[in-house]
Design a protein around this motif. Structure first.
Motif, PDB file in Angstrom:
ATOM      1  N   GLU A 131      -2.699  -3.493  14.862  1.00 35.93           N
ATOM      2  CA  GLU A 131      -3.408  -4.742  14.583  1.00 35.93           C
ATOM      3  C   GLU A 131      -4.228  -5.189  15.792  1.00 35.93           C
ATOM      4  OE1 GLU A 131      -0.120  -7.030  12.968  1.00 35.93           O
ATOM      5  OE2 GLU A 131      -0.735  -6.473  10.927  1.00 35.93           O
ATOM      6  N   ARG A 132      -3.724  -4.977  16.991  1.00 34.68           N
ATOM      7  CA  ARG A 132      -4.477  -5.296  18.206  1.00 34.68           C
ATOM      8  C   ARG A 132      -5.759  -4.460  18.285  1.00 34.68           C
ATOM      9  NH1 ARG A 132      -0.607  -4.235  21.776  1.00 34.68           N
ATOM     10  NH2 ARG A 132      -1.358  -2.159  22.250  1.00 34.68           N
ATOM     11  N   GLU A 133      -5.716  -3.246  17.720  1.00 33.49           N
ATOM     12  CA  GLU A 133      -6.873  -2.352  17.729  1.00 33.49           C
ATOM     13  C   GLU A 133      -7.779  -2.548  16.516  1.00 33.49           C
ATOM     14  OE1 GLU A 133      -7.959  -0.151  20.201  1.00 33.49           O
ATOM     15  OE2 GLU A 133      -6.531  -1.395  21.298  1.00 33.49           O
ATOM     16  N   GLY A 134      -7.530  -3.604  15.733  1.00 38.64           N
ATOM     17  CA  GLY A 134      -8.429  -3.954  14.644  1.00 38.64           C
ATOM     18  C   GLY A 134      -8.025  -3.464  13.263  1.00 38.64           C
ATOM     19  N   TYR A 135      -6.868  -2.849  13.127  1.00 35.83           N
ATOM     20  CA  TYR A 135      -6.403  -2.393  11.815  1.00 35.83           C
ATOM     21  C   TYR A 135      -5.849  -3.578  11.039  1.00 35.83           C
ATOM     22  CZ  TYR A 135      -6.965   2.445  13.220  1.00 35.83           C
ATOM     23  OH  TYR A 135      -7.502   3.643  13.614  1.00 35.83           O
ATOM     24  N   ARG A 136      -6.032  -3.522   9.720  1.00 35.74           N
ATOM     25  CA  ARG A 136      -5.529  -4.569   8.826  1.00 35.74           C
ATOM     26  C   ARG A 136      -4.611  -3.942   7.793  1.00 35.74           C
ATOM     27  NH1 ARG A 136      -6.429  -7.193  12.458  1.00 35.74           N
ATOM     28  NH2 ARG A 136      -8.365  -8.240  12.927  1.00 35.74           N
ATOM     29  N   ARG A 137      -3.540  -4.654   7.488  1.00 39.85           N
ATOM     30  CA  ARG A 137      -2.597  -4.178   6.473  1.00 39.85           C
ATOM     31  C   ARG A 137      -3.269  -4.230   5.105  1.00 39.85           C
ATOM     32  NH1 ARG A 137       3.218  -6.549   8.513  1.00 39.85           N
ATOM     33  NH2 ARG A 137       2.656  -6.563  10.720  1.00 39.85           N
ATOM     34  N   VAL A 138      -3.144  -3.118   4.346  1.00 33.60           N
ATOM     35  CA  VAL A 138      -3.781  -3.082   3.028  1.00 33.60           C
ATOM     36  C   VAL A 138      -2.776  -2.884   1.896  1.00 33.60           C
ATOM     37  CG1 VAL A 138      -6.045  -2.363   3.865  1.00 33.60           C
ATOM     38  CG2 VAL A 138      -4.360  -0.623   3.257  1.00 33.60           C
ATOM     39  N   ARG A 139      -1.638  -2.274   2.178  1.00 31.58           N
ATOM     40  CA  ARG A 139      -0.622  -2.135   1.133  1.00 31.58           C
ATOM     41  C   ARG A 139       0.679  -1.631   1.737  1.00 31.58           C
ATOM     42  NH1 ARG A 139       0.042   3.231  -0.929  1.00 31.58           N
ATOM     43  NH2 ARG A 139      -1.491   4.633  -0.028  1.00 31.58           N
ATOM     44  N   ARG A 140       1.739  -1.774   0.950  1.00 25.91           N
ATOM     45  CA  ARG A 140       3.068  -1.245   1.320  1.00 25.91           C
ATOM     46  C   ARG A 140       3.487  -0.233   0.264  1.00 25.91           C
ATOM     47  NH1 ARG A 140       6.187  -5.467   4.815  1.00 25.91           N
ATOM     48  NH2 ARG A 140       8.052  -4.341   4.227  1.00 25.91           N
ATOM     49  N   GLU A 141       4.270   0.706   0.691  1.00 27.59           N
ATOM     50  CA  GLU A 141       4.742   1.765  -0.203  1.00 27.59           C
ATOM     51  C   GLU A 141       6.218   2.028   0.099  1.00 27.59           C
ATOM     52  OE1 GLU A 141       3.976   6.577  -0.751  1.00 27.59           O
ATOM     53  OE2 GLU A 141       2.810   5.456   0.704  1.00 27.59           O
ATOM     54  N   VAL A 142       7.047   2.022  -0.920  1.00 29.41           N
ATOM     55  CA  VAL A 142       8.467   2.322  -0.737  1.00 29.41           C
ATOM     56  C   VAL A 142       8.622   3.830  -0.647  1.00 29.41           C
ATOM     57  CG1 VAL A 142      10.776   2.157  -1.742  1.00 29.41           C
ATOM     58  CG2 VAL A 142       9.174   0.231  -1.946  1.00 29.41           C
ATOM     59  N   LEU A 143       9.099   4.295   0.508  1.00 29.75           N
ATOM     60  CA  LEU A 143       9.370   5.719   0.691  1.00 29.75           C
ATOM     61  C   LEU A 143      10.709   6.058   0.041  1.00 29.75           C
ATOM     62  CD1 LEU A 143       8.325   8.340   1.980  1.00 29.75           C
ATOM     63  CD2 LEU A 143       9.519   7.688   4.075  1.00 29.75           C
ATOM     64  N   ARG A 144      11.689   5.205   0.286  1.00 32.33           N
ATOM     65  CA  ARG A 144      13.005   5.252  -0.344  1.00 32.33           C
ATOM     66  C   ARG A 144      13.682   3.925  -0.009  1.00 32.33           C
ATOM     67  NH1 ARG A 144      12.988   9.588   2.672  1.00 32.33           N
ATOM     68  NH2 ARG A 144      13.624   9.459   4.812  1.00 32.33           N
ATOM     69  N   PRO A 145      14.759   3.583  -0.653  1.00 30.38           N
ATOM     70  CA  PRO A 145      15.397   2.293  -0.361  1.00 30.38           C
ATOM     71  C   PRO A 145      15.649   2.127   1.146  1.00 30.38           C
ATOM     72  CG  PRO A 145      16.404   3.273  -2.291  1.00 30.38           C
ATOM     73  CD  PRO A 145      15.462   4.314  -1.716  1.00 30.38           C
ATOM     74  N   GLY A 146      15.159   1.011   1.682  1.00 31.32           N
ATOM     75  CA  GLY A 146      15.332   0.712   3.101  1.00 31.32           C
ATOM     76  C   GLY A 146      14.216   1.222   3.996  1.00 31.32           C
ATOM     77  N   VAL A 147      13.319   2.051   3.450  1.00 33.26           N
ATOM     78  CA  VAL A 147      12.207   2.581   4.249  1.00 33.26           C
ATOM     79  C   VAL A 147      10.900   2.349   3.493  1.00 33.26           C
ATOM     80  CG1 VAL A 147      11.213   4.592   5.397  1.00 33.26           C
ATOM     81  CG2 VAL A 147      13.702   4.374   5.244  1.00 33.26           C
ATOM     82  N   GLU A 148      10.079   1.465   4.040  1.00 36.47           N
ATOM     83  CA  GLU A 148       8.769   1.186   3.454  1.00 36.47           C
ATOM     84  C   GLU A 148       7.687   1.551   4.455  1.00 36.47           C
ATOM     85  OE1 GLU A 148       8.222  -2.682   1.736  1.00 36.47           O
ATOM     86  OE2 GLU A 148      10.332  -2.781   1.150  1.00 36.47           O
TER      87      GLU A 148
END
Length: 171
Positions: A131-148
């Protein structure tokens, strides 16, 4: 293409012959990530040497302290977007600016105007860096329970990326 990190700093492109050393670095760097998620099955920790060798057909850059690989980043171009991945820094070299330098170097070397990457939702240090380098969050994805995974993107310009990247003297 001119190398994005000044000569004489111990940086160079990585290839399949570097896979063993890179796998060692990757596992050391991701061990702390695995602790955040209480999950030793993170893909970076289960990747095989053969898979990593094949992945090194795409561009990769490493930073060396003497003969030791202490940081690396990989990327590939997909439809004009540089997909940056596996930005890793040795645990004893984290916090010195190497990750920032390599991220900028990958952006510059890619020649792209759009960048995408992802990190784990509990990886607060990584999220702050991106985020400091200018990236913006666009979506989340569940890899498996407890890991997104948190996917981030950035629009860039070649003029901004054209400035030389300074590697911290702590290398």
């Amino acid at each position: 293409m001119r190398h994005p990190i000044p000569d004489g700093t111990g940086s160079r492109r990585l290839g399949p012959a570097d896979a063993g050393e890179l796998l060692t670095l990757q596992r050391a760097a991701y061990a702390t990530e695995a602790q955040l998620y209480d999950d030793p099955r993170l893909p970076a920790l289960t990747q095989t040497l053969d898979d990593l060798r094949a992945e090194l057909a795409h561009p990769a850059l490493g930073l060396f302290a003497g003969h030791r690989l202490v940081a690396s980043v990989r990327w590939r171009i997909d439809g004009g977007t540089a997909r940056i991945g596996r930005l890793v820094v040795a645990p004893d070299r984290q916090g010195l600016g190497l990750g920032t330098a390599l991220l900028r170097a990958a952006e510059q070397a890619s020649g792209a105007h759009r960048f995408a990457l992802f990190t784990g939702h509990r990886s607060e240090g990584n999220l702050r860096l991106y985020e400091r380098e200018g990236y913006r969050r666009v979506r989340r994805e569940v890899l498996r329970p407890g890991v997104e995974l948190v996917h981030l993107e950035k629009e860039g310009s070649r003029s901004r990326q054209a400035h030389p990247v300074e590697v911290p003297r702590a290398l």
